[in-house]
Design a protein around this motif. Structure first.
Motif, PDB file in Angstrom:
ATOM      1  N   PRO A 133      54.738  41.745  53.177  1.00  0.00           N
ATOM      2  CA  PRO A 133      55.310  40.400  53.234  1.00  0.00           C
ATOM      3  C   PRO A 133      56.192  40.123  52.020  1.00  0.00           C
ATOM      4  CG  PRO A 133      53.056  40.324  53.992  1.00  0.00           C
ATOM      5  CD  PRO A 133      53.292  41.730  53.492  1.00  0.00           C
ATOM      6  N   GLY A 134      57.353  39.561  52.314  1.00  0.00           N
ATOM      7  CA  GLY A 134      58.331  39.327  51.260  1.00  0.00           C
ATOM      8  C   GLY A 134      59.047  40.577  50.813  1.00  0.00           C
ATOM      9  N   GLY A 135      58.653  41.730  51.357  1.00  0.00           N
ATOM     10  CA  GLY A 135      59.231  42.992  50.926  1.00  0.00           C
ATOM     11  C   GLY A 135      58.818  43.386  49.526  1.00  0.00           C
ATOM     12  N   LYS A 136      57.850  42.664  48.955  1.00  0.00           N
ATOM     13  CA  LYS A 136      57.463  42.897  47.571  1.00  0.00           C
ATOM     14  C   LYS A 136      56.489  44.062  47.471  1.00  0.00           C
ATOM     15  CE  LYS A 136      55.502  40.618  43.486  1.00  0.00           C
ATOM     16  NZ  LYS A 136      54.865  39.392  42.943  1.00  0.00           N
ATOM     17  N   LEU A 137      56.805  45.004  46.598  1.00  0.00           N
ATOM     18  CA  LEU A 137      55.966  46.178  46.377  1.00  0.00           C
ATOM     19  C   LEU A 137      55.623  46.299  44.900  1.00  0.00           C
ATOM     20  CD1 LEU A 137      57.758  48.921  48.507  1.00  0.00           C
ATOM     21  CD2 LEU A 137      55.526  47.896  48.978  1.00  0.00           C
ATOM     22  N   THR A 138      54.482  46.884  44.636  1.00  0.00           N
ATOM     23  CA  THR A 138      54.108  47.322  43.299  1.00  0.00           C
ATOM     24  C   THR A 138      53.731  48.797  43.410  1.00  0.00           C
ATOM     25  OG1 THR A 138      51.762  46.826  43.569  1.00  0.00           O
ATOM     26  CG2 THR A 138      53.180  45.024  42.776  1.00  0.00           C
ATOM     27  N   PRO A 139      53.660  49.519  42.306  1.00  0.00           N
ATOM     28  CA  PRO A 139      53.260  50.925  42.402  1.00  0.00           C
ATOM     29  C   PRO A 139      51.919  51.124  43.094  1.00  0.00           C
ATOM     30  CG  PRO A 139      54.252  50.511  40.268  1.00  0.00           C
ATOM     31  CD  PRO A 139      54.116  49.167  40.940  1.00  0.00           C
ATOM     32  N   ASN A 140      50.923  50.303  42.762  1.00  0.00           N
ATOM     33  CA  ASN A 140      49.607  50.457  43.389  1.00  0.00           C
ATOM     34  C   ASN A 140      49.661  50.138  44.874  1.00  0.00           C
ATOM     35  OD1 ASN A 140      48.661  51.044  40.858  1.00  0.00           O
ATOM     36  ND2 ASN A 140      47.234  49.317  40.711  1.00  0.00           N
ATOM     37  N   LEU A 141      50.435  49.139  45.235  1.00  0.00           N
ATOM     38  CA  LEU A 141      50.533  48.759  46.650  1.00  0.00           C
ATOM     39  C   LEU A 141      51.209  49.859  47.453  1.00  0.00           C
ATOM     40  CD1 LEU A 141      49.847  46.215  48.412  1.00  0.00           C
ATOM     41  CD2 LEU A 141      52.297  45.755  48.370  1.00  0.00           C
ATOM     42  N   ARG A 142      52.299  50.386  46.939  1.00  0.00           N
ATOM     43  CA  ARG A 142      52.991  51.461  47.642  1.00  0.00           C
ATOM     44  C   ARG A 142      52.068  52.666  47.821  1.00  0.00           C
ATOM     45  NH1 ARG A 142      58.191  52.910  48.831  1.00  0.00           N
ATOM     46  NH2 ARG A 142      59.151  51.246  47.613  1.00  0.00           N
ATOM     47  N   VAL A 168      51.292  40.608  47.849  1.00  0.00           N
ATOM     48  CA  VAL A 168      50.811  41.230  46.621  1.00  0.00           C
ATOM     49  C   VAL A 168      51.170  40.326  45.440  1.00  0.00           C
ATOM     50  CG1 VAL A 168      52.911  42.607  46.248  1.00  0.00           C
ATOM     51  CG2 VAL A 168      50.734  43.358  45.259  1.00  0.00           C
ATOM     52  N   GLN A 169      50.263  40.219  44.481  1.00  0.00           N
ATOM     53  CA  GLN A 169      50.486  39.424  43.288  1.00  0.00           C
ATOM     54  C   GLN A 169      50.790  40.301  42.078  1.00  0.00           C
ATOM     55  OE1 GLN A 169      50.323  35.759  43.644  1.00  0.00           O
ATOM     56  NE2 GLN A 169      50.547  36.704  45.665  1.00  0.00           N
ATOM     57  N   ARG A 170      49.946  41.304  41.854  1.00  0.00           N
ATOM     58  CA  ARG A 170      50.159  42.208  40.719  1.00  0.00           C
ATOM     59  C   ARG A 170      49.213  43.386  40.847  1.00  0.00           C
ATOM     60  NH1 ARG A 170      46.415  40.864  36.106  1.00  0.00           N
ATOM     61  NH2 ARG A 170      44.929  39.324  36.930  1.00  0.00           N
ATOM     62  N   ASP A 171      49.517  44.441  40.125  1.00  0.00           N
ATOM     63  CA  ASP A 171      48.628  45.599  40.054  1.00  0.00           C
ATOM     64  C   ASP A 171      47.500  45.328  39.067  1.00  0.00           C
ATOM     65  OD1 ASP A 171      49.991  47.091  41.894  1.00  0.00           O
ATOM     66  OD2 ASP A 171      51.096  48.297  40.417  1.00  0.00           O
ATOM     67  N   LEU A 172      46.345  45.902  39.370  1.00  0.00           N
ATOM     68  CA  LEU A 172      45.170  45.803  38.517  1.00  0.00           C
ATOM     69  C   LEU A 172      44.756  47.201  38.091  1.00  0.00           C
ATOM     70  CD1 LEU A 172      43.162  43.156  40.614  1.00  0.00           C
ATOM     71  CD2 LEU A 172      44.515  42.738  38.537  1.00  0.00           C
ATOM     72  N   PRO A 173      43.916  47.334  37.084  1.00  0.00           N
ATOM     73  CA  PRO A 173      43.477  48.664  36.648  1.00  0.00           C
ATOM     74  C   PRO A 173      42.767  49.438  37.753  1.00  0.00           C
ATOM     75  CG  PRO A 173      42.949  47.004  34.986  1.00  0.00           C
ATOM     76  CD  PRO A 173      43.395  46.253  36.204  1.00  0.00           C
ATOM     77  N   GLY A 183      43.983  51.345  40.097  1.00  0.00           N
ATOM     78  CA  GLY A 183      44.618  51.388  41.411  1.00  0.00           C
ATOM     79  C   GLY A 183      44.367  50.167  42.273  1.00  0.00           C
ATOM     80  N   ARG A 184      43.661  49.187  41.753  1.00  0.00           N
ATOM     81  CA  ARG A 184      43.357  47.993  42.526  1.00  0.00           C
ATOM     82  C   ARG A 184      44.563  47.050  42.540  1.00  0.00           C
ATOM     83  NH1 ARG A 184      37.955  47.874  43.786  1.00  0.00           N
ATOM     84  NH2 ARG A 184      38.048  45.671  44.339  1.00  0.00           N
ATOM     85  N   ILE A 185      44.505  46.051  43.426  1.00  0.00           N
ATOM     86  CA  ILE A 185      45.652  45.181  43.664  1.00  0.00           C
ATOM     87  C   ILE A 185      45.167  43.740  43.776  1.00  0.00           C
ATOM     88  CG2 ILE A 185      47.705  44.840  45.092  1.00  0.00           C
ATOM     89  CD1 ILE A 185      46.475  47.553  46.523  1.00  0.00           C
ATOM     90  N   GLU A 186      45.868  42.835  43.122  1.00  0.00           N
ATOM     91  CA  GLU A 186      45.605  41.408  43.345  1.00  0.00           C
ATOM     92  C   GLU A 186      46.515  40.933  44.470  1.00  0.00           C
ATOM     93  OE1 GLU A 186      44.755  38.192  40.218  1.00  0.00           O
ATOM     94  OE2 GLU A 186      46.869  37.876  40.758  1.00  0.00           O
ATOM     95  N   GLN A 213      40.605  48.573  50.890  1.00  0.00           N
ATOM     96  CA  GLN A 213      40.624  47.243  51.500  1.00  0.00           C
ATOM     97  C   GLN A 213      42.013  46.895  52.014  1.00  0.00           C
ATOM     98  OE1 GLN A 213      38.643  45.440  47.954  1.00  0.00           O
ATOM     99  NE2 GLN A 213      37.508  44.218  49.456  1.00  0.00           N
ATOM    100  N   TYR A 214      43.042  47.286  51.268  1.00  0.00           N
ATOM    101  CA  TYR A 214      44.397  47.030  51.747  1.00  0.00           C
ATOM    102  C   TYR A 214      44.689  47.862  52.985  1.00  0.00           C
ATOM    103  CZ  TYR A 214      49.270  45.668  51.672  1.00  0.00           C
ATOM    104  OH  TYR A 214      50.482  45.121  52.012  1.00  0.00           O
ATOM    105  N   CYS A 215      44.210  49.099  52.996  1.00  0.00           N
ATOM    106  CA  CYS A 215      44.386  49.946  54.176  1.00  0.00           C
ATOM    107  C   CYS A 215      43.732  49.315  55.397  1.00  0.00           C
ATOM    108  CB  CYS A 215      43.798  51.330  53.899  1.00  0.00           C
ATOM    109  SG  CYS A 215      43.948  52.488  55.271  1.00  0.00           S
TER     110      CYS A 215
END
Length: 262
Positions: free
Chosen positions: A155-164, A99-104, A106-109, A128-130
């Motif tokens: 990967p990397g254990g990195k989470l963002t609100p949208n990703l979670r 994950v790179q960052r949250d987008l407007p 609920g989308r995710i980069e 798409q992530y699902c």
């Protein structure tokens, strides 16, 4: 050897035996392994067998030292054997997608490490992530005839609100690791030699902690597993710890119990 000397030797072995071998657990450590170069995959499996230790594996389709990928058909015997041994399995995203960052909206980069879009930044919807999470389950079922547990590790254990939120909506519980459970197998071996990582883990791990390591890391000059895993498990056993999969972890067992494993 005289009888009294023999008796003393046997008594010493009994007293030295780990408490977990006698069925007395003073605590539980949850071992987890992410895919990677797979250079240590067989060694780790053999070590777990020797210690009668169960672990949870998080799978992605990563390039291996065999010049194939960890979810290729050639790896089917390896994963089938781990299923038969009673380990647990979760998804790590098929193309090891960071994950790179949250987008407007609920989308995710995101940026996949492997696959046709490797190295590219992509704008994904939660659906798409699902689908990316589920790709691992589809391939795992084809290779082993078994289903993944409803577990996911980014990967990397990195989470963002949208990703979670995307992973949760897809039916997966995210499983990170404990601060003391970071094995350090990704760190430079010059600054973090194996003996230092072993000492840190033995001193820091406590009841309920989740340990995270990999089935091989490309960048580390001194591989972690051959030097650390055996003495780590032995040392934890001597302290009275037992090992279990995340199916038994209080944060995940209810969700997992609701899903069939095969």
């Amino acid at each position: 050897m005289r009888f009294d000397a023999l008796a003393a030797a046997v008594l010493g072995l009994v007293l030295a035996a780990p408490a977990s071998a006698a069925g007395v657990c003073k605590g539980t450590i949850y071992l987890t392994f992410d895919t990677g170069s797979q250079s240590q995959a067989e060694f780790i499996a053999a070590t777990l067998r020797r210690h009668h230790a169960k672990a949870t594996f998080f799978l992605a389709n990563e390039k291996t030292v065999n010049q194939d990928y960890s979810l290729d058909p050639a790896w089917a015997p390896y994963w089938k054997a781990r299923v038969a041994e009673g380990h647990a399995f979760g998804t790590h995203t098929f193309d090891h997608v960071y994950v790179q960052r949250d987008l407007p909206g609920g989308r995710i980069e995101v940026k996949p490490q492997f696959g046709e879009h490797a190295g590219q930044k992509l704008d994904w919807s939660p659906a798409q992530y699902c689908a990316e999470l589920n790709r691992v389950g589809t391939r795992f079922a084809a290779l082993t005839g078994s289903r993944l547990d409803p577990l996911w590790r980014a990967p990397g254990g990195k989470l963002t609100p949208n990703l979670r939120a995307a992973g949760s909506a897809c039916g997966y519980a995210h499983a990170g690791w404990s601060p003391a459970g970071f094995s350090g197998d990704e760190l430079p071996s010059q600054a973090w030699p194996n003996v230092k990582l072993l000492q840190r883990a033995l001193a820091g791990l406590k009841d309920g902690d989740i340990l995270m390591a990999h089935l091989g890391i490309w960048s580390r000059q001194q591989p972690w597993a051959p030097a650390v895993l055996e003495p780590l498990l032995s040392g934890l056993e001597q302290k009275g710890f037992c090992f279990a999969t995340l199916r038994d972890h209080p944060d995940y067992r209810n969700a997992i119990a609701a899903e069939p494993h095969s």
